[in-house]
Design an enzyme around this catalytic site. Structure first.
Site, PDB file in Angstrom:
ATOM      1  N   ASP A 466       0.859  -1.180   0.000  1.00 46.71           N
ATOM      2  CA  ASP A 466       0.000   0.000   0.000  1.00 46.71           C
ATOM      3  C   ASP A 466       0.898   1.234   0.000  1.00 46.71           C
ATOM      4  O   ASP A 466       1.594   1.503   0.979  1.00 46.71           O
ATOM      5  CB  ASP A 466      -0.899  -0.025   1.242  1.00 46.71           C
ATOM      6  CG  ASP A 466      -1.920   1.107   1.258  1.00 46.71           C
ATOM      7  OD1 ASP A 466      -1.735   2.090   0.517  1.00 46.71           O
ATOM      8  OD2 ASP A 466      -2.898   1.007   2.030  1.00 46.71           O
ATOM      9  N   HIS A 467       0.854   1.977  -1.100  1.00 51.31           N
ATOM     10  CA  HIS A 467       1.788   3.092  -1.257  1.00 51.31           C
ATOM     11  C   HIS A 467       1.444   4.282  -0.353  1.00 51.31           C
ATOM     12  O   HIS A 467       2.226   5.235  -0.264  1.00 51.31           O
ATOM     13  CB  HIS A 467       1.822   3.543  -2.715  1.00 51.31           C
ATOM     14  CG  HIS A 467       3.174   4.018  -3.152  1.00 51.31           C
ATOM     15  ND1 HIS A 467       4.250   4.139  -2.296  1.00 51.31           N
ATOM     16  CD2 HIS A 467       3.631   4.416  -4.356  1.00 51.31           C
ATOM     17  CE1 HIS A 467       5.302   4.577  -2.960  1.00 51.31           C
ATOM     18  NE2 HIS A 467       4.949   4.760  -4.216  1.00 51.31           N
ATOM     19  N   ARG A 468       0.293   4.253   0.311  1.00 54.87           N
ATOM     20  CA  ARG A 468      -0.010   5.280   1.309  1.00 54.87           C
ATOM     21  C   ARG A 468       0.831   5.070   2.556  1.00 54.87           C
ATOM     22  O   ARG A 468       1.141   6.024   3.282  1.00 54.87           O
ATOM     23  CB  ARG A 468      -1.489   5.247   1.690  1.00 54.87           C
ATOM     24  CG  ARG A 468      -2.459   5.539   0.566  1.00 54.87           C
ATOM     25  CD  ARG A 468      -3.887   5.302   1.004  1.00 54.87           C
ATOM     26  NE  ARG A 468      -4.109   3.907   1.404  1.00 54.87           N
ATOM     27  CZ  ARG A 468      -5.262   3.438   1.856  1.00 54.87           C
ATOM     28  NH1 ARG A 468      -6.313   4.250   1.959  1.00 54.87           N
ATOM     29  NH2 ARG A 468      -5.388   2.161   2.193  1.00 54.87           N
TER      30      ARG A 468
END
Length: 496
Positions: A466-468
């Site tokens: 998850d790039h967040r």
């Protein structure tokens, strides 16, 4: 006669499918005896019987989808008591009660008798009323009640009759809330008046009355299929509309032949249970968390040699040792080195929750769909204990016995696509997690070692995150360290 209603065995589930009955009518049953297998949106679950006696009837068929709160089996406990009140026709003759008085008295429940109900394994002890007086339907007045249009002699002039207020409903209380999730109570007189108009003394239209008896999931289904509930006649208890009624009505609507026809050689598989829940979770994950996937080819020759040596050790004599065991251990060690990889995005609180424990999920393909059970507190296990836990997890999943609790609370997941002969893929995150590692097949490949091309055992690792939560640097470092430990398993000892 006692009835066992389908309980909510998960987290807010509203329905389940009857997979297989273990008993039939006439069979004796004991408390906590397994009587049925059901498939929820999460797993196949065995339900024990809370009563002792003889099975009187099975109230749901195998393959049928049943709402939570609906009776599925009745058991004769041998007491010979009938909880239902005597019918009005058998009562002693006397002056006929007024309509309003009769309805008002009927709406008041009998004083509850506090007693200990039988314990259902895992559900705890419930104290409360063991019996409940049924309410008469507002559309069917008692036989002894005179028609509103012909009042007795000497009575006041007729006036508009207002439905009595439910005695057990407080301000702001939901009148359609039943004792189980997704269950609607029998509608009150007030609901009948609201649904069918204010005409005094007039019997409400049967379509409107039945529509109020449809449970919320059935109403939603009718809305989705474009079915008007007021046009249906319910086949359920007290004339309520069931899912089958709605689906039958939807199937009866004419449609173009091109749409309705099923071509030869086609098979239609209903999307429900685990398969439907998995589909919904994957769609939500794919379109909520921004996925990034990185790949790394790794020389796992030393790992494969280590697996062979572990199999010969006495500590692993009773368990299965596979390359997945060392992949799992490498993930656990790397998660300790980079805790942010083992975290979750909290959208409501706008926080990142870093978890300093690892519930290691292992994706498992089963005939009922994809399951991701997890090993609780895997970070605290020794290598033999981890091997036993992975073996038990796989065996339970293959047998279709994975429980909802085994799939809750995962923090990071491994999916072993190599067992299917696949090199790599782009795995989708398990909802609530920030990383998933795909482990590809181990193949013999030419590899450069000390400037020489030699055959080595090689596999591909694919990490989606998850790039967040996880940026490119963190994801790359984590993947690099997992690969380094698989190239040289001694690093697992050095970094543990």
């Amino acid at each position: 006669m006692k009835q066992f209603k389908l309980p909510d065995v998960g987290e807010g589930l509203t329905e389940a499918e009857i997979v297989r009955w273990h008993v039939k009518a006439g069979d004796p049953v004991k408390v906590n005896q397994i009587i049925v297998e059901i498939e929820t949106a999460k797993a196949v679950v065995e339900l024990p019987c809370p009563f002792e006696g003889v099975v009187a009837a099975l109230m749901a068929d195998e393959g049928e989808t049943v709402d939570v709160g609906r009776p599925i089996i009745s058991v004769d406990d041998g007491t010979g008591t009938d909880p239902a009140p005597a019918p009005a026709s058998s009562a002693a003759p006397g002056p006929a009660p007024e309509r309003g008085q009769a309805l008002a008295e009927d709406m008041v429940p009998a004083p509850p008798k506090e007693e200990r109900q039988p314990v259902l394994v895992g559900y705890g002890v419930k104290m409360g009323a063991a019996k409940r007086r049924p309410r008469r339907s507002a559309s069917t007045p008692p036989a002894s009640t005179p028609p509103a249009s012909t009042p007795p002699a000497g009575s006041p002039a007729p006036r508009s009759v207002q439905p009595p207020v439910r005695q057990d409903t407080g301000p702001g209380a939901r009148e359609d809330a039943g004792p189980f999730t997704g269950e609607s109570a029998v509608p009150s007189v007030r609901e009948g008046a609201r649904e069918n108009g204010p005409a005094a003394g007039a019997a409400p239209a049967s379509g409107g009355r039945v529509a109020t008896l449809a449970k919320p999931p059935v109403r939603k289904l009718a809305k989705d299929l474009g079915v008007d509930l007021t046009t249906l006649t319910g086949s359920g208890p007290q004339g309520s509309i069931t899912r089958d009624d709605v689906q039958s009505a939807a199937g009866a609507v004419p449609a173009p032949a091109a749409v309705r026809a099923v071509q030869a050689g086609e098979e239609r598989i209903p999307v429900k249970g685990v398969r439907r829940a998995t589909a919904q979770a994957m769609v939500a994950s794919a379109f909520t968390a921004p996925h990034v996937t990185e790949f790394l080819q790794v020389d796992v020759t030393e790992t494969m040699d280590a697996v062979g040596r572990l199999r010969r050790l006495p500590d692993f004599a009773e368990v299965k040792v596979s390359p997945l065991l060392l992949v799992a251990k490498a993930v656990l060690v790397a998660a300790r080195r980079y805790p942010m990889i083992n975290s979750a995005w909290n959208e409501v609180a706008q926080e990142i929750v870093v978890k300093h424990y690892v519930n290691l999920g292992i994706a498992a393909a089963t005939p009922r769909g994809l399951l991701v059970p997890n090993v609780k507190d895997a970070h605290a296990m020794s290598l033999p204990d981890l091997a036993r836990a992975l073996g038990a997890l796989a065996e339970t999943a293959r047998a279709g016995r994975t429980q909802p609790a085994d799939m809750a609370g995962g923090t990071i997941t491994i999916t072993n696509v190599g067992v299917f002969g696949v090199d790599a893929g782009t795995p989708i995150l398990n909802p609530g997690e920030s990383a998933i590692l795909a482990f590809g097949q181990v193949r013999d490949m030419p590899w450069v070692v000390d400037g020489q091309i030699v055959p080595r055992r090689v596999c591909t690792l694919a990490l989606s995150f998850d790039h967040r939560v996880v940026d490119g640097e963190l994801g790359s470092l984590f993947l690099r360290d997992v690969g380094a430990m698989l190239e040289d398993p001694l690093r697992m000892l050095a970094w543990s």
